[in-house]
Design a protein around this motif. Structure first.
Motif, PDB file in Angstrom:
ATOM      1  N   GLU A   1      -1.534   4.851   1.418  1.00 26.85           N
ATOM      2  CA  GLU A   1      -2.599   4.870   2.562  1.00 26.85           C
ATOM      3  C   GLU A   1      -2.257   3.737   3.512  1.00 26.85           C
ATOM      4  O   GLU A   1      -2.323   2.439   3.022  1.00 26.85           O
TER       5      GLU A   1
ATOM      6  N   THR B   1       0.801  -1.153  -0.176  1.00 29.87           N
ATOM      7  CA  THR B   1      -0.138  -0.201   0.101  1.00 29.87           C
ATOM      8  C   THR B   1       0.693   1.393   0.019  1.00 29.87           C
ATOM      9  O   THR B   1       0.252   2.257   0.089  1.00 29.87           O
TER      10      THR B   1
ATOM     11  N   THR C   1      -0.914   8.476   3.633  1.00 27.30           N
ATOM     12  CA  THR C   1      -2.156   9.353   4.667  1.00 27.30           C
ATOM     13  C   THR C   1      -2.758   7.840   5.557  1.00 27.30           C
ATOM     14  O   THR C   1      -2.360   6.843   5.195  1.00 27.30           O
TER      15      THR C   1
ATOM     16  N   ARG D   1       1.833   4.767   9.610  1.00 25.04           N
ATOM     17  CA  ARG D   1       2.514   6.051   8.899  1.00 25.04           C
ATOM     18  C   ARG D   1       3.844   6.299   9.387  1.00 25.04           C
ATOM     19  O   ARG D   1       4.869   6.358   8.608  1.00 25.04           O
TER      20      ARG D   1
ATOM     21  N   LYS E   1      -6.031   6.229   7.412  1.00 29.49           N
ATOM     22  CA  LYS E   1      -7.469   6.067   7.246  1.00 29.49           C
ATOM     23  C   LYS E   1      -8.430   6.623   8.217  1.00 29.49           C
ATOM     24  O   LYS E   1      -9.140   7.099   8.127  1.00 29.49           O
TER      25      LYS E   1
END
Length: 224
Positions: free
Chosen positions: A47, A32, A75, A54, A77
Motif C-alpha cells: 500500500e 511498503t 493499492t 503506485r 490509500k
C-alpha cells in the motif's frame, strides 16, 4: 506496447534488482512494497499514499533488466476516499492552464469516478506526456486514458532523419541495433535493446518528431 524480453537473469536476481530500484526511486517508500518474481514476471503488492506512487512503482520495476512484465497489485490509500468528479475536473483544467508549453484549451478532460479521459490535439508528444504527467499527480485521480492526438507537420523523410538522429544522440540507446521505418505518419521500430528503459527511450525518440501520430514499438529486450 509490451516489450518482448529474453532474460539471462534468475528470478532471485531480478527480485533483488527490482527492490534496489524501488529503494533508489524518489517518492517511493520501498519498505511498503512487496516484490515477487516468477519466470521474469514481477508482482508488486502493498500500500502506498497515492495512485501516482503506485504508478511510479510499476515504472521503476519495468526499468530493471530481466523484467518481462509487471502485475501491479499495490493499492493506494486515497482509493477509499473518493473526491467529487467536479472538483477533480476543475483541478485538471487549472493544472493544464498553468502547464508550461501547453497551448490554452488544447486538451479537454472527462472525469468519471476519478477516471480521466484526455482528448484534444497538440503539436508535440512531449506536450501530451507533460499533460498526462500533471493530471496523474492530482489528488483523486485513479487512472488516465490519454487520447490526445498529434498534428502532423513535416515529411516522412524529415521524420526518419529526426528519429535516427535522436537515437544516435541518446546515451541510453544503441542506434545501430534499432531499425526505423516511417510509413506516412506511422513509425515502426524493430531490432533489439538491452533494457526496458532503452525500449522506452527509443519509443520516445520516435515520438520526438512532430510528423509522427502513431508509433509501433516492436523492439525486443535482450539484456547484454
Amino acid at each position: 506496447m509490451t516489450a518482448t524480453q529474453t532474460s539471462t537473469y534468475t528470478d532471485a536476481q531480478v527480485k533483488q534488482m527490482v527492490e534496489d530500484e524501488l529503494r533508489w526511486t524518489p517518492q517511493i517508500d520501498a519498505a511498503t512494497i512487496g516484490v515477487s518474481v516468477k519466470d521474469g514476471a514481477v508482482t508488486l503488492t502493498g500500500e502506498v499514499d497515492s495512485f501516482l506512487w503506485r504508478h511510479l512503482a510499476a515504472k521503476a520495476a519495468l526499468r530493471v533488466r530481466g523484467v518481462r512484465s509487471v502485475a501491479n497489485d499495490v493499492t493506494a490509500k486515497n482509493a477509499f476516499s473518493p473526491i467529487d468528479d467536479t472538483d477533480i475536473a476543475e483541478a485538471i483544467q487549472h493544472t493544464l492552464r498553468w502547464t508550461a508549453g501547453l497551448p490554452d484549451g488544447s486538451i479537454d478532460a472527462e472525469v468519471t469516478n476519478g477516471n480521466v479521459i484526455l482528448t484534444g490535439s497538440v503539436a508535440w508528444d512531449s506536450q501530451r506526456r507533460a499533460a498526462e504527467k500533471q493530471v496523474r499527480q492530482i489528488k483523486g485521480v485513479h487512472w488516465v486514458d490519454d487520447r490526445v492526438t498529434l498534428a502532423p507537420r513535416v515529411s516522412s523523410f524529415e521524420a526518419h532523419k529526426h528519429i535516427t538522429d535522436a537515437l544516435k544522440r541518446n546515451a541510453l540507446t544503441d542506434a545501430a541495433r534499432i531499425d526505423v521505418v516511417v510509413d506516412g505518419t506511422r513509425v515502426t521500430l524493430t531490432g533489439t535493446v538491452a533494457s526496458y528503459d532503452e525500449f522506452r527511450q527509443a519509443e520516445r525518440a520516435a515520438w520526438s518528431s512532430p510528423h509522427v501520430t502513431e508509433v509501433r514499438n516492436d523492439l525486443t529486450v535482450q539484456p547484454r
